[in-house]
Each structure stands twice: as C-alpha cells, then as structure tokens.
Write an enzyme that holds these catalytic residues in place. Structure first.
Site, PDB file in Angstrom:
ATOM      1  N   ASP A 142      44.771  -0.717 -18.290  1.00  0.00           N
ATOM      2  CA  ASP A 142      45.505   0.449 -18.799  1.00  0.00           C
ATOM      3  C   ASP A 142      44.641   1.386 -19.658  1.00  0.00           C
ATOM      4  O   ASP A 142      45.031   2.532 -19.900  1.00  0.00           O
ATOM      5  CB  ASP A 142      46.712  -0.004 -19.629  1.00  0.00           C
ATOM      6  CG  ASP A 142      47.638  -0.932 -18.871  1.00  0.00           C
ATOM      7  OD1 ASP A 142      47.602  -0.917 -17.627  1.00  0.00           O
ATOM      8  OD2 ASP A 142      48.388  -1.690 -19.521  1.00  0.00           O
ATOM      9  N   MET A 184      49.995   1.721 -12.399  1.00  0.00           N
ATOM     10  CA  MET A 184      50.295   1.015 -13.647  1.00  0.00           C
ATOM     11  C   MET A 184      49.787   1.793 -14.862  1.00  0.00           C
ATOM     12  O   MET A 184      49.296   2.914 -14.725  1.00  0.00           O
ATOM     13  CB  MET A 184      49.675  -0.379 -13.606  1.00  0.00           C
ATOM     14  CG  MET A 184      50.436  -1.343 -12.716  1.00  0.00           C
ATOM     15  SD  MET A 184      49.648  -2.973 -12.770  1.00  0.00           S
ATOM     16  CE  MET A 184      50.971  -3.985 -12.129  1.00  0.00           C
ATOM     17  N   GLU A 237      53.714   4.540 -14.045  1.00  0.00           N
ATOM     18  CA  GLU A 237      54.945   3.733 -14.107  1.00  0.00           C
ATOM     19  C   GLU A 237      55.780   4.074 -15.344  1.00  0.00           C
ATOM     20  O   GLU A 237      56.992   3.871 -15.354  1.00  0.00           O
ATOM     21  CB  GLU A 237      54.616   2.234 -14.074  1.00  0.00           C
ATOM     22  CG  GLU A 237      53.763   1.764 -15.258  1.00  0.00           C
ATOM     23  CD  GLU A 237      53.414   0.277 -15.217  1.00  0.00           C
ATOM     24  OE1 GLU A 237      53.795  -0.432 -14.281  1.00  0.00           O
ATOM     25  OE2 GLU A 237      52.728  -0.167 -16.170  1.00  0.00           O
TER      26      GLU A 237
HETATM   27  O1  F6P Z   1      48.731  -4.261 -18.979  1.00  0.00           O
HETATM   28  C1  F6P Z   1      48.379  -4.443 -17.655  1.00  0.00           C
HETATM   29  C2  F6P Z   1      49.567  -4.329 -16.750  1.00  0.00           C
HETATM   30  O2  F6P Z   1      49.119  -4.519 -15.429  1.00  0.00           O
HETATM   31  C3  F6P Z   1      50.367  -3.042 -16.885  1.00  0.00           C
HETATM   32  O3  F6P Z   1      49.717  -1.944 -16.301  1.00  0.00           O
HETATM   33  C4  F6P Z   1      51.671  -3.435 -16.253  1.00  0.00           C
HETATM   34  O4  F6P Z   1      52.729  -2.641 -16.734  1.00  0.00           O
HETATM   35  C5  F6P Z   1      51.831  -4.868 -16.708  1.00  0.00           C
HETATM   36  O5  F6P Z   1      50.529  -5.339 -17.019  1.00  0.00           O
HETATM   37  C6  F6P Z   1      52.461  -5.793 -15.702  1.00  0.00           C
HETATM   38  O6  F6P Z   1      52.623  -7.057 -16.281  1.00  0.00           O
HETATM   39  P1  F6P Z   1      52.977  -8.394 -15.491  1.00  0.00           P
HETATM   40  O7  F6P Z   1      51.681  -8.971 -14.995  1.00  0.00           O
HETATM   41  O8  F6P Z   1      53.592  -9.269 -16.507  1.00  0.00           O
HETATM   42  O9  F6P Z   1      53.897  -8.038 -14.393  1.00  0.00           O
END
Ligand code: F6P
Length: 363
Positions: A142, A184, A237
C-alpha cells in the site's frame, strides 16, 4: 569456534508482500556475518506468543531472494495485546505480553526485527510498554507508512497493476467498453495513482478524493466525442463517491484492522452502465498484487532495508524503523511511524502531473 556476539530474532507480520524473503535473507546474512545468532519466528506475532521459532543459518535463506511470500509464515491476526481466542462461538481477547517477553528472555534474544506494515504498531507498543528492543522494516504494497518515502512491495504491486491495465486496454478498445480495474491500498491511493499514470488510465479514483460520478461521465463522453470509444478507469478499493460510503467486503474479527474493502469498482461500473448504456466491466486485481516474485527495485530495496535493520541491532540503535529518504536508508523512531496512514497529498507533484496529462480524478 568464534564467540557469539549476541542473539537477534526476526518475524514477518501482517499481510504477505513481495520482498519479505529478500529482507529475511539480508537480516539473517548480516547477523551471521557479524557474529550474531538469529532466530526466525514463525507466523508473525503468533510464533512470538507461542515460542515457535528456530535458529537460522545460511542454508535456511539460500535461494529465497526472488521468492514471493515469506518462508517464516505470517498472519494479520494474533496481536499479543489483544489476542483473540474463540470460546463458545465468541471471540474473547487476552493480553499475551508476558508470554512474549518470557519467550525472548528465555532465549537471550536482545533485539527483534519486525518486518511489518500496520503491525509495526504492535512493535512500537512492545518497545514502549514491555521494554522489548525492536527494529522495524516498512513492508506493505500500500506504500502508506509514515516516515518513509517507499515501503518495499509497492513497486511490485504497481508493476502488476500496470500490466493488468495494458491488457485491459486491448480488450476495452476491441469492445468499445468502459473497463475499471479495482486495486488495493486500503485508505491510500498510491497503487491506483502510480499504476494509473503508468498504465495510461483516463480516470483514477482515489480514497483521498471522493468522486462525483458526473465528472467521470463527462470524461467518458469527452473521449467518445473525440473518437475514443473506450475508457480505462483505475479505482482504489478505498474510493467512494462524495457523501457516499466505503465499499466494505467483509469484517475479519480478531484481525489487526478488521475492515476489508472491496466492491468499489463494480459499484462504479454498474452506475456508469445504467446512466450511459455503455457496456462497462470491472476487474478486481486482488491478491495478484501481493503474490509472486518481487521486481528488481523491490529486491534491492528489501536487501538494503534488511542489512540496515540488522546493522541497527548490531550498533544497538533500538526502537527505530529503517526508512528510505532521498536515496539514503536512515532510521526513524518507531513511535512516530505507527499513528496514521500516509495518504497521497492532494497538492503533490504526481497529482499535478496527472491533471496536466488530462486525467480525471473524479473531482
Ligand atoms: O495492506 C495490504 C492489503 O493487501 C491491502 O491492500 C488490502 O486492503 C488488505 O491487505 C487485504 O487484507 P487481507 O489479506 O486480510 O484480505
């Protein structure tokens, strides 16, 4: 045998990210080269709580530089200060800080390298409240951590999103469609912004700029009038319409940050299709942004971060995070990092670049 100078440990916390193995390799090699022993803690803070860790050697990090994921395993649950246990169908939370401190003391581990994003909050708290000596490494696709210009993993995610945009261009053009790519980034628009510029998008919707659907429709219409019958949109997102809600896909109980975002792109294309009649589709890039081999840039950055983190431990500079500033790797107090995510500044040169290129940001 040469005398061991001390003992360190390393763990990977939070979501996986391209470059984790490259950091682990660099931390381990630097520690060993300087006469230290180093433990690899399994499954993030879970291994720290349960004492699941093993001594690493050169063989344990051999061949992992280009490999995605983390050889140590990770989880974005298991906060030692708020450890979730399911009891009778309900989550009950426990404080596990004593176990953490004991597991480190029993093995004479003097400092802990935490490779994490949001989970650096936990490292900062361990330092502040439990006198655990920590050194953080900024990890997240991110790119939203304070006190560093770059987190490792971002470059790889951006490259994946850019390749996806190139592919969507050809299908959008063939079908005269509006194609959206949802990427993301949680509450920050770094992936959307950079991949949108690299992939020649027409519209980029960021969490930092709530959008007006009319502005997006005007851009699509303007392109059609100039003979371009397709449009490409990158939707973060965390993007939302002015006055609208975030698109939440699920709530993960017991996670460091329970909300999972998702659905902003589909919501947008449906509205575009309903209002214009133009066929519109959304692709959600998802975990492809996190999986697989890191780019060359991320391999180099990860290696520099790993070496710098081990060096900080060796010179006993604790409770810091290694950070990229300009072209230098420096350290910042870890307590400064944790607070709020680093968002895209609206007056930044990169936003201006986008505007000069005729991009629509939905405002
Ligand atoms: O922080 C990294 C990330 O991939 C974000 O971009 C995304 O919103 C989140 O983690 C998704 O998390 P999880 O792996 O718990 O679905």
């Amino acid at each position: 045998m040469a005398q061991v100078k001390g003992r360190l440990a390393v763990l990977t916390g939070g979501g996986d990210c391209p470059g984790l193995n490259a950091v682990i390799r660099a931390v381990v090699k630097t520690a060993l080269k300087n006469g230290y022993e180093i433990y690899g803690i399994e499954n993030g803070f879970n291994g720290l709580i349960t004492g699941t860790m093993k001594l690493m050697d050169y063989a344990s990090v051999s061949g992992i530089l280009p490999r995605g994921g983390t050889i140590l395993g990770t989880t974005n649950r298991d906060n030692p200060f708020h450890f979730a246990v399911e009891e009778n169908g309900k989550y009950v939370f426990y404080d596990k800080r004593e176990e953490v401190v004991k597991n480190l003391r029993d093995r004479n581990i003097e400092a802990l390298v935490v490779i994490g994003g949001g989970s650096l909050n936990i490292a900062a708290k361990l330092a502040a409240e439990c006198d655990v000596k920590v050194v953080g490494v900024p990890k997240t696709i991110d790119n939203d951590l304070q006190c560093t210009e770059r987190t490792f993993g971002f470059d790889t995610a951006m490259a994946m999103a850019t390749e996806a945009l190139d592919r969507l261009h050809t299908t959008a053009e063939s079908h005269h469609r509006v194609m959206a790519l949802e990427v993301m980034g949680r509450y920050a628009g770094w992936i959307a912004l950079h991949s949108g510029i690299a992939g020649g998008a027409d519209v980029i919707l960021l969490p930092e700029i709530p959008y007006d659907i009319n502005s997006v429709l005007r851009k699509i219409e303007e392109r059609r009038k100039s003979g371009k019958k397709f449009s490409i949109i990158v939707v973060a997102e965390g993007a939302k319409p002015i006055g609208g809600e975030l698109s939440v896909a699920r709530v993960v109980e017991g996670s460091f940050e329970p909300l999972r975002l998702g659905g902003a792109g589909e919501k947008l294309v449906r509205e575009i299709e309903n209002r214009t009649g133009i066929e519109s589709r959304c692709t959600v890039l998802g975990y492809l942004q996190r999986g697989g081999s890191p780019t060359a840039f991320d391999r180099v950055l990860s290696t520099r971060y790993g070496v710098a983190a081990a060096e900080a431990c060796i010179r006993k500079e604790y409770n810091v995070m290694v950070s990229l500033q300009g072209d230098k790797i420096v350290t910042e107090p870890i307590a400064k990092v944790a607070a709020q995510p680093r968002l895209v500044p609206l007056d930044s040169e990169i936003i201006r670049t986008g505007r000069q290129m005729g991009l629509c940001f939905g405002d």
